[in-house]
Structure formats: structure tokens, C-alpha cells
Write an enzyme that holds these catalytic residues in place. Structure first.
Site, PDB file in Angstrom:
ATOM      1  N   ASP A   1      -0.074   5.059   0.977  1.00 44.73           N
ATOM      2  CA  ASP A   1      -0.319   6.023   2.056  1.00 44.73           C
ATOM      3  C   ASP A   1      -0.202   5.347   3.420  1.00 44.73           C
ATOM      4  O   ASP A   1      -0.906   4.389   3.705  1.00 44.73           O
ATOM      5  CB  ASP A   1      -1.712   6.643   1.916  1.00 44.73           C
ATOM      6  CG  ASP A   1      -1.869   7.428   0.630  1.00 44.73           C
ATOM      7  OD1 ASP A   1      -0.859   7.949   0.141  1.00 44.73           O
ATOM      8  OD2 ASP A   1      -2.990   7.508   0.120  1.00 44.73           O
TER       9      ASP A   1
ATOM     10  N   ASP B   1       0.883  -1.156   0.000  1.00 45.93           N
ATOM     11  CA  ASP B   1       0.000   0.000   0.000  1.00 45.93           C
ATOM     12  C   ASP B   1       0.930   1.216   0.000  1.00 45.93           C
ATOM     13  O   ASP B   1       2.122   1.085   0.291  1.00 45.93           O
ATOM     14  CB  ASP B   1      -0.877  -0.021   1.257  1.00 45.93           C
ATOM     15  CG  ASP B   1      -1.784   1.191   1.354  1.00 45.93           C
ATOM     16  OD1 ASP B   1      -2.321   1.615   0.313  1.00 45.93           O
ATOM     17  OD2 ASP B   1      -1.941   1.721   2.458  1.00 45.93           O
TER      18      ASP B   1
END
Length: 220
Positions: free
Chosen positions: A10, A8
Site C-alpha cells: 500500500d 511494502d
């Protein structure tokens, strides 16, 4: 046998999540909605329109706007976010991540990005780490947001690997749920109570060590 890592973006590689949450909070206030910290944090790891729908749900305004108005709200939020992205540099990479990526490259592990953010390519460019990844799942091609496994399944396919051959990294409960639903080994970064479904957990990115993660993966 481990062959790849999926990340991922963020809150995992960089703290651009704080820019997202600040922009969403500003929009909520403009709509007369006061979000609690818990409600704001629930927006982590989910897509732009899903985040907006959740905010409107929290404010009991679910049916008050047309789809066109909602798209305008989301675009305004994204514009504020991009203003912050323009200020990013490699200094914004989270602690421990440069070493983790270097160790992964040395181990010949393929890497890619599974982020709900449509701004992922720009962020990776600003951080100057785009070249380290074999690719980025195009968020525009994902029909179902996290916790649905679709984005992690697409990332796995992008690397031409099986679920059993990858380790995926997340900082949000919805993301960890997506990884597990995809049948992959999940590394959670953050609060143990929030990320209790993760196969391996660290408090922060500075605690990420590839050898320890691989050992946990092998023994799982």
C-alpha cells in the site's frame, strides 16, 4: 552484494492505502471519533487490529469494547476496503513501478512483498503483477506489526538472503523503522521529514530508478 528487493504494498506499488484510510475514517465516524489528517495518516503501514486500537485510543475509547466487538469492527472496515479492491486494474499500479520491476527482473534480483495487509495476494492479482514476486509474507503469521522488524526479517528469510543483500521499499515511517531495525537498506517514498530515517529517499514512485538506488546502496 545486492540480491533482492522487498516491497511494502500500500502506497508503494499501488495507492490502495487511500482505500484503507477512507474505510478507517468511515468506521471512526460511526464510532463518534473525528480523526485529524495527521491521525489518519498515522495508520499507514500498520496492521488492521493495531490501526483499530490506535483509532480507539485517539477517541478515548480504548476500554469500551470487547475483543469480539473489535474484530467485528475490523471485519466491517475490511469489507468496505475489499469493495474498492474489486475495482482495481493494472492501471492502478503507481508511476515508475512497472519499469522498476522490469529492471529488477533483468538484473535477476529476487523480489517479495512485506505488507501488513492480509489482502495483498488479491491486490497483486488484480494488478496482474503477482508472478513477478517470489512470495508474500503471510500477514497472519506476523506476531508484531511495524515498526517491529519481524515482517522484513520474514521477507528476507523467504528470499533466503542476508540483511546486507536486500533493499526494502516503504512509504510509512513505521515501515522505514522496521526496515532499519531489520538491518536492511531502506528506500523511503514520500515526505523527507516523515521518512528521515530512510537511507535513500524519493518524493514519489516515479522518481525510483534502480541504477541510482543501487549506487546509493553500494556507497552506504
Amino acid at each position: 552484494m545486492l540480491k533482492g528487493l522487498i516491497f511494502d504494498l500500500d502506497g508503494v506499488l499501488t495507492d490502495s492505502a487511500k482505500f484503507h484510510l477512507a474505510a478507517w475514517n468511515d468506521l471512526a465516524k460511526e464510532l463518534g471519533i473525528r480523526l485529524t489528517n495527521e491521525q489518519l495518516n498515522s495508520l499507514r503501514g500498520i496492521s488492521r487490529m493495531d490501526s483499530l486500537d490506535l483509532i480507539l485510543q485517539y477517541g478515548h475509547q480504548t476500554n469500551e469494547y470487547t475483543e469480539q466487538q473489535k474484530k467485528q469492527f475490523a471485519a466491517a472496515k475490511n469489507e468496505k476496503f475489499l469493495q474498492q479492491v474489486d475495482t482495481m486494474t493494472p492501471k492502478d499500479i503507481l508511476p515508475g513501478i512497472p519499469q522498476l520491476l522490469a529492471d529488477a527482473q533483468e538484473a535477476n534480483l529476487k523480489m517479495c512483498i512485506a505488507s501488513a495487509s492480509k489482502n495483498a495476494p488479491k491486490i497483486l492479482h488484480k494488478l496482474k503483477i503477482a508472478s513477478k514476486f517470489a512470495g508474500i509474507v503471510d500477514a497472519a503469521t506476523v506476531n508484531k506489526g511495524k515498526p517491529d522488524p519481524e515482517i522484513y526479517q520474514k521477507a528476507q528469510q523467504l528470499l533466503h538472503l542476508k540483511a546486507s543483500e536486500v533493499i526494502s521499499f516503504e512509504d510509512a515511517a513505521a515501515g522505514v523503522a522496521a526496515i532499519k531495525a531489520a538491518g536492511q537498506f531502506a528506500v523511503g517514498i514520500g515526505d523527507r521529514t516523515v521518512l528521515k530515517e530512510a537511507d535513500y529517499l524519493v518524493a514519489s514512485t516515479k522518481d525510483l530508478q534502480l541504477d541510482k538506488i543501487v549506487a546509493a546502496y553500494i556507497n552506504s
